[in-house]
Design a protein around this motif. Structure first.
Motif, PDB file in Angstrom:
ATOM      1  N   ASN A  41       0.863  -1.181   0.000  1.00  0.00           N
ATOM      2  CA  ASN A  41       0.000   0.000   0.000  1.00  0.00           C
ATOM      3  C   ASN A  41       0.904   1.237   0.000  1.00  0.00           C
ATOM      4  OD1 ASN A  41      -2.202   1.677   0.146  1.00  0.00           O
ATOM      5  ND2 ASN A  41      -2.489   1.423   2.345  1.00  0.00           N
ATOM      6  N   ASP A  79       2.420   4.842  -0.589  1.00  0.00           N
ATOM      7  CA  ASP A  79       1.993   6.237  -0.687  1.00  0.00           C
ATOM      8  C   ASP A  79       3.189   7.176  -0.775  1.00  0.00           C
ATOM      9  OD1 ASP A  79      -0.797   5.977  -0.715  1.00  0.00           O
ATOM     10  OD2 ASP A  79      -0.857   5.676   1.440  1.00  0.00           O
ATOM     11  N   SER A 100       6.717   3.072  -3.791  1.00  0.00           N
ATOM     12  CA  SER A 100       6.174   2.595  -5.065  1.00  0.00           C
ATOM     13  C   SER A 100       7.217   1.808  -5.845  1.00  0.00           C
ATOM     14  CB  SER A 100       5.686   3.788  -5.898  1.00  0.00           C
ATOM     15  OG  SER A 100       4.614   4.449  -5.253  1.00  0.00           O
ATOM     16  N   ASN A 123       4.855   1.793   4.086  1.00  0.00           N
ATOM     17  CA  ASN A 123       3.991   2.525   3.153  1.00  0.00           C
ATOM     18  C   ASN A 123       4.725   3.670   2.463  1.00  0.00           C
ATOM     19  OD1 ASN A 123       2.329   1.484   5.549  1.00  0.00           O
ATOM     20  ND2 ASN A 123       0.775   1.745   3.973  1.00  0.00           N
ATOM     21  N   LEU A 124       5.831   4.118   3.046  1.00  0.00           N
ATOM     22  CA  LEU A 124       6.505   5.313   2.535  1.00  0.00           C
ATOM     23  C   LEU A 124       7.908   5.059   2.001  1.00  0.00           C
ATOM     24  CD1 LEU A 124       5.460   7.901   5.284  1.00  0.00           C
ATOM     25  CD2 LEU A 124       4.330   7.412   3.100  1.00  0.00           C
ATOM     26  N   ALA A 126       5.802  11.514   1.583  1.00  0.00           N
ATOM     27  CA  ALA A 126       4.409  11.053   1.573  1.00  0.00           C
ATOM     28  C   ALA A 126       3.662  11.752   0.443  1.00  0.00           C
ATOM     29  CB  ALA A 126       3.737  11.343   2.907  1.00  0.00           C
ATOM     30  N   SER A 127       2.994  10.975  -0.391  1.00  0.00           N
ATOM     31  CA  SER A 127       2.256  11.545  -1.526  1.00  0.00           C
ATOM     32  C   SER A 127       0.890  12.075  -1.127  1.00  0.00           C
ATOM     33  CB  SER A 127       2.094  10.487  -2.625  1.00  0.00           C
ATOM     34  OG  SER A 127       3.350  10.027  -3.059  1.00  0.00           O
ATOM     35  N   LYS A 128       0.370  11.621   0.004  1.00  0.00           N
ATOM     36  CA  LYS A 128      -0.932  12.107   0.463  1.00  0.00           C
ATOM     37  C   LYS A 128      -0.967  12.120   1.984  1.00  0.00           C
ATOM     38  CE  LYS A 128      -3.351   7.635   0.388  1.00  0.00           C
ATOM     39  NZ  LYS A 128      -4.497   6.883  -0.180  1.00  0.00           N
ATOM     40  N   TYR A 151       0.713   6.806   9.081  1.00  0.00           N
ATOM     41  CA  TYR A 151       1.395   5.599   8.640  1.00  0.00           C
ATOM     42  C   TYR A 151       2.156   4.986   9.819  1.00  0.00           C
ATOM     43  CZ  TYR A 151       0.403   7.812   4.182  1.00  0.00           C
ATOM     44  OH  TYR A 151      -0.230   8.424   3.132  1.00  0.00           O
TER      45      TYR A 151
END
Length: 327
Positions: free
Chosen positions: A23, A25, A30, A167-168, A186-188, A192
């Motif tokens: 997941n 973000d 990613s 997540n990051l 963090a994209s959003k 976390y």
């Protein structure tokens, strides 16, 4: 039925959630998620090919007599081809992994910088600023602005720890005497969960952290509030609790800016009431939890460095009111 239940239990660990590399973000997360999926796909193909060749070899062995020259030559070509393919696959995965993990720290000198120190068993965060008066410390909760690269300087006081917010970004070790770096992005906005990912002692599993990603304007307001000294208590119980804090060993271990408490061996408590958890995620930050932690920290988290401070019931009630009011 039992097999289905067992499969459901194991597969539940693959679900994307508040602490999951699937997941993602953040850009680094990613890239790592893509790397994970690539490894799974390549290894899946390799598994299918190996099983297919093995099945082919078993069928072929049934139909040919052992020691036939043609059979030996064919198997030799298969083995040689498998060796070459193994070398190529491992080289491809190694190079891909290198480039994917190389982006974990893509920091620049002009980024916001936070010093992260791992201790048994909690996290110390120092928000650095060119103006020393604006530098401050928090514990266990890390606030960052959305859409901005934040540089983390990682070290440890006692043993090796590992900073991991899946997540990051990826994992990075905190090693005593060594300055490691990690970039957090963090994209959003969101909360976390992170965890120490290197076994560091008895309470390793209770060394969690939260990364709270906020919009830049909210983050700026949080920074300003954290830089302020602790407000003087107005409630009667809280005011009495401040006196208890200063008269007990608490003030020798903890800092509360704006008071005479200036200890450095424990977390900075200047704004402890504003945090959502205490004891590195062991307890939710409520007045009852604060009282329970102060009353008997060794039962709740055996082996931690906070000593048992003798208090009367009245002193405990007053001290928990003071702690909860430090916002």
């Amino acid at each position: 039925m039992k097999i289905a239940a067992a499969c459901t239990l194991f597969l539940s660990g693959c679900a994307a959630g508040t602490q999951s590399a699937l997941n993602a973000d953040g850009p680094a997360a990613s890239e790592l998620r893509s790397l994970i999926l690539l490894f799974v796909a390549v290894c899946g193909v390799v598994f299918v090919l190996v099983m297919s060749v093995m099945a082919w070899a078993l069928v072929r062995r049934k139909n040919q007599a052992p020691g036939e020259p043609q059979s030996e030559r064919s198997m030799g070509r298969v083995v040689n081809g498998a060796i070459v393919m193994t070398f190529l696959v491992i080289s491809f995965l190694t190079i891909t992994s290198f480039y994917a993990t190389n982006g974990v720290d893509r920091g620049r000198d002009n980024q916001p910088t936070i010093a992260v120190r791992g201790q048994q068993w909690w996290w110390q965060f120092t928000y650095l600023d060119a103006d020393p008066a604006k530098t401050f410390q928090t514990a266990n909760e890390l606030h960052i602005p959305v859409g901005t690269d934040v540089r983390l300087r990682l070290d440890a006081t006692d043993v090796i720890h590992s900073f991991w917010v899946p997540n990051l970004t990826g994992k990075q070790d905190l090693v005593p005497g060594r300055d490691n770096r990690l970039t957090l992005h963090a994209s959003k906005a969101g909360i976390y969960r992170g965890q120490c990912a290197e076994f560091c002692g008895l309470q390793h599993s209770h060394m969690a952290l939260l990364v709270i990603a906020e919009e830049p304007e909210d983050y700026a307001r949080w920074l300003e509030s954290q830089r302020e000294t602790a407000a003087a208590p107005t409630d009667g119980d809280a005011a009495a609790g401040e006196l208890v804090f200063m008269s007990k060993p608490c003030a020798a271990c903890h800092t509360i800016r704006g008071t005479e408490a200036s200890g450095t061996s424990g977390p900075d408590l200047t704004h402890v009431g504003s945090r959502s958890m205490i004891a590195a995620g062991r307890l939710e930050n409520t007045r009852g939890s604060v009282a329970a932690w102060i009353a008997d920290p060794q039962t709740l988290k055996p082996g931690n460095n906070m000593p048992l401070v003798p208090l009367t019931g009245e002193e405990l009630r007053q001290l928990s009111a003071y702690m909860s009011g430090l916002r």
